[in-house]
Design a protein around this motif. Structure first.
Motif, mmCIF file in Angstrom:
data_model
loop_
_atom_site.group_PDB
_atom_site.id
_atom_site.type_symbol
_atom_site.label_atom_id
_atom_site.label_comp_id
_atom_site.label_asym_id
_atom_site.label_seq_id
_atom_site.Cartn_x
_atom_site.Cartn_y
_atom_site.Cartn_z
ATOM 1 N N TRP A 14 27.290 32.752 35.630
ATOM 2 C CA TRP A 14 26.948 33.057 34.268
ATOM 3 C C TRP A 14 27.266 34.325 33.709
ATOM 4 C CZ3 TRP A 14 21.220 30.670 34.522
ATOM 5 C CH2 TRP A 14 21.430 29.353 34.563
ATOM 6 N N ARG A 15 27.394 34.413 32.582
ATOM 7 C CA ARG A 15 27.639 35.839 32.032
ATOM 8 C C ARG A 15 26.440 36.309 31.161
ATOM 9 N NH1 ARG A 15 33.355 36.224 29.176
ATOM 10 N NH2 ARG A 15 32.115 35.506 27.407
ATOM 11 N N SER A 16 26.021 37.267 30.712
ATOM 12 C CA SER A 16 25.000 37.708 30.097
ATOM 13 C C SER A 16 24.859 37.246 28.526
ATOM 14 C CB SER A 16 24.908 39.201 30.116
ATOM 15 O OG SER A 16 25.919 39.917 29.219
ATOM 16 N N ASP A 17 25.898 36.847 28.034
ATOM 17 C CA ASP A 17 25.804 36.292 26.658
ATOM 18 C C ASP A 17 25.950 34.857 26.697
ATOM 19 O OD1 ASP A 17 28.453 35.436 27.710
ATOM 20 O OD2 ASP A 17 29.617 36.298 26.228
ATOM 21 N N GLY A 18 25.431 34.164 27.700
ATOM 22 C CA GLY A 18 25.195 32.780 27.769
ATOM 23 C C GLY A 18 26.424 31.802 28.078
ATOM 24 N N VAL A 19 27.504 32.425 28.483
ATOM 25 C CA VAL A 19 28.722 31.630 28.926
ATOM 26 C C VAL A 19 28.681 31.206 30.295
ATOM 27 C CG1 VAL A 19 31.305 31.744 29.138
ATOM 28 C CG2 VAL A 19 30.039 32.476 26.983
ATOM 29 N N ALA A 20 28.834 29.921 30.609
ATOM 30 C CA ALA A 20 29.093 29.573 31.996
ATOM 31 C C ALA A 20 30.475 29.171 32.496
ATOM 32 C CB ALA A 20 28.216 28.203 32.126
ATOM 33 N N ALA A 21 30.666 29.280 33.606
ATOM 34 C CA ALA A 21 32.155 29.126 34.086
ATOM 35 C C ALA A 21 32.067 28.557 35.634
ATOM 36 C CB ALA A 21 32.954 30.144 34.006
ATOM 37 N N THR A 22 33.156 27.970 35.869
ATOM 38 C CA THR A 22 33.252 27.498 37.394
ATOM 39 C C THR A 22 34.700 28.271 38.000
ATOM 40 O OG1 THR A 22 32.469 25.349 36.852
ATOM 41 C CG2 THR A 22 33.675 25.298 38.819
ATOM 42 N N VAL A 23 34.418 28.662 39.284
ATOM 43 C CA VAL A 23 35.428 29.243 39.921
ATOM 44 C C VAL A 23 36.283 28.191 40.336
ATOM 45 C CG1 VAL A 23 35.869 30.885 41.741
ATOM 46 C CG2 VAL A 23 33.940 31.287 40.698
ATOM 47 N N ARG A 24 37.545 28.582 39.806
ATOM 48 C CA ARG A 24 38.727 27.708 40.437
ATOM 49 C C ARG A 24 39.475 28.203 41.535
ATOM 50 N NH1 ARG A 24 36.711 23.707 39.324
ATOM 51 N NH2 ARG A 24 36.372 23.012 37.301
ATOM 52 N N ALA A 25 39.715 29.721 41.654
ATOM 53 C CA ALA A 25 40.227 30.302 42.831
ATOM 54 C C ALA A 25 40.090 31.906 42.764
ATOM 55 C CB ALA A 25 41.914 29.977 42.600
ATOM 56 N N VAL A 26 40.017 32.337 44.042
ATOM 57 C CA VAL A 26 39.997 33.729 44.285
ATOM 58 C C VAL A 26 41.204 34.098 44.927
ATOM 59 C CG1 VAL A 26 38.569 35.642 45.155
ATOM 60 C CG2 VAL A 26 37.526 33.456 44.193
ATOM 61 N N THR A 27 41.943 35.043 44.246
ATOM 62 C CA THR A 27 43.284 35.537 44.989
ATOM 63 C C THR A 27 43.377 36.901 44.871
ATOM 64 O OG1 THR A 27 44.853 35.306 42.978
ATOM 65 C CG2 THR A 27 44.292 33.220 44.015
ATOM 66 N N ALA A 28 44.451 37.328 45.501
ATOM 67 C CA ALA A 28 44.643 38.612 45.330
ATOM 68 C C ALA A 28 45.031 39.274 43.739
ATOM 69 C CB ALA A 28 46.040 39.131 46.034
ATOM 70 N N LEU A 29 45.115 38.269 42.887
ATOM 71 C CA LEU A 29 45.496 38.736 41.421
ATOM 72 C C LEU A 29 44.072 38.676 40.852
ATOM 73 C CD1 LEU A 29 48.586 36.242 40.914
ATOM 74 C CD2 LEU A 29 48.488 38.658 41.299
ATOM 75 N N GLY A 30 43.095 38.142 41.227
ATOM 76 C CA GLY A 30 41.782 38.066 40.774
ATOM 77 C C GLY A 30 40.910 36.905 40.829
ATOM 78 N N VAL A 31 39.913 36.749 40.122
ATOM 79 C CA VAL A 31 38.985 35.505 40.057
ATOM 80 C C VAL A 31 39.398 34.727 38.910
ATOM 81 C CG1 VAL A 31 36.597 34.693 39.844
ATOM 82 C CG2 VAL A 31 37.177 37.139 41.177
ATOM 83 N N PHE A 32 39.818 33.626 39.169
ATOM 84 C CA PHE A 32 40.113 32.712 38.145
ATOM 85 C C PHE A 32 39.040 31.798 37.939
ATOM 86 C CE2 PHE A 32 44.203 34.230 39.624
ATOM 87 C CZ PHE A 32 44.869 34.364 38.538
ATOM 88 N N VAL A 33 38.592 31.437 36.557
ATOM 89 C CA VAL A 33 37.478 30.661 36.327
ATOM 90 C C VAL A 33 38.051 29.977 35.156
ATOM 91 C CG1 VAL A 33 35.857 31.910 37.147
ATOM 92 C CG2 VAL A 33 36.287 32.062 34.474
ATOM 93 N N VAL A 34 37.168 28.483 35.044
ATOM 94 C CA VAL A 34 37.413 27.713 33.856
ATOM 95 C C VAL A 34 36.113 27.863 33.122
ATOM 96 C CG1 VAL A 34 37.821 25.435 32.870
ATOM 97 C CG2 VAL A 34 39.325 26.173 34.823
ATOM 98 N N VAL A 35 36.151 28.468 31.905
ATOM 99 C CA VAL A 35 34.820 28.669 31.075
ATOM 100 C C VAL A 35 34.393 27.103 30.498
ATOM 101 C CG1 VAL A 35 33.985 29.567 29.062
ATOM 102 C CG2 VAL A 35 35.304 31.051 30.406
ATOM 103 N N ASP A 36 33.358 26.810 30.522
ATOM 104 C CA ASP A 36 32.864 25.514 29.965
ATOM 105 C C ASP A 36 33.550 25.424 28.601
ATOM 106 O OD1 ASP A 36 31.309 25.487 32.279
ATOM 107 O OD2 ASP A 36 29.450 25.286 31.402
ATOM 108 N N GLY A 37 33.936 24.076 28.375
ATOM 109 C CA GLY A 37 34.647 23.959 27.066
ATOM 110 C C GLY A 37 36.160 24.300 26.969
ATOM 111 N N GLU A 38 36.667 24.747 28.015
ATOM 112 C CA GLU A 38 38.041 25.227 28.027
ATOM 113 C C GLU A 38 38.744 24.578 29.174
ATOM 114 O OE1 GLU A 38 38.784 29.190 28.320
ATOM 115 O OE2 GLU A 38 37.463 29.729 26.475
ATOM 116 N N ARG A 39 40.124 24.415 29.295
ATOM 117 C CA ARG A 39 40.444 23.436 30.237
ATOM 118 C C ARG A 39 41.475 24.628 31.042
ATOM 119 N NH1 ARG A 39 43.232 18.390 27.293
ATOM 120 N NH2 ARG A 39 41.416 17.719 26.276
ATOM 121 N N SER A 40 42.063 25.587 30.577
ATOM 122 C CA SER A 40 42.857 26.255 31.432
ATOM 123 C C SER A 40 42.006 27.508 32.099
ATOM 124 C CB SER A 40 43.969 27.047 30.401
ATOM 125 O OG SER A 40 44.644 26.084 30.004
ATOM 126 N N PRO A 41 42.412 27.919 33.241
ATOM 127 C CA PRO A 41 41.655 29.150 33.995
ATOM 128 C C PRO A 41 42.203 30.296 33.383
ATOM 129 C CG PRO A 41 43.406 28.028 35.473
ATOM 130 C CD PRO A 41 43.349 27.158 34.200
#
Length: 110
Positions: A14-41
């Motif tokens: 969760w983010r302070s502005d109320g956005v929720a997301a699901t982690v898809r991957a954690v790599t050397a490039l960063g933390v990839f998430v899919v925000v609720d309502g979106e399709r692409s990480p």
């Protein structure tokens, strides 16, 4: 001070502005998430996010809220049973205003 959690796929954030997301991957490039309502990480800064609040009945991330309950009456997929994908009269997806209200009580990632 408690150790920060190790991020992994399928964790709910969760983010302070109320956005929720699901982690898809954690790599050397960063933390990839899919925000609720979106399709692409997308890559996010984990310092701006916290672990989602825990279910009332277990330590899994909450994903629905009891409609007639208090804001903190939240349930995970397991305890919402088959009502996660098709919310019944007694549960609903957690509104952004509730995420904002509960965000300060959630565990920090950093």
């Amino acid at each position: 001070m408690a150790e920060p959690p190790v991020l992994a796929a399928d964790m709910r954030l969760w983010r302070s502005d109320g956005v929720a997301a699901t982690v898809r991957a954690v790599t050397a490039l960063g933390v990839f998430v899919v925000v609720d309502g979106e399709r692409s990480p997308s890559v996010v800064d984990p310092r701006r996010w916290r672990l989602a609040a825990a279910c009332d009945y277990c330590d899994q991330a909450a994903e629905v809220q009891l409609i007639d309950g208090q804001p903190w009456d939240v349930l995970c997929r397991l305890h919402a049973r088959d009502h996660f994908d098709r919310p019944a009269d007694w549960v609903r997806p957690i509104p952004q205003r509730v995420v904002r209200a509960l965000w300060s009580t959630c565990r920090e990632l950093w």
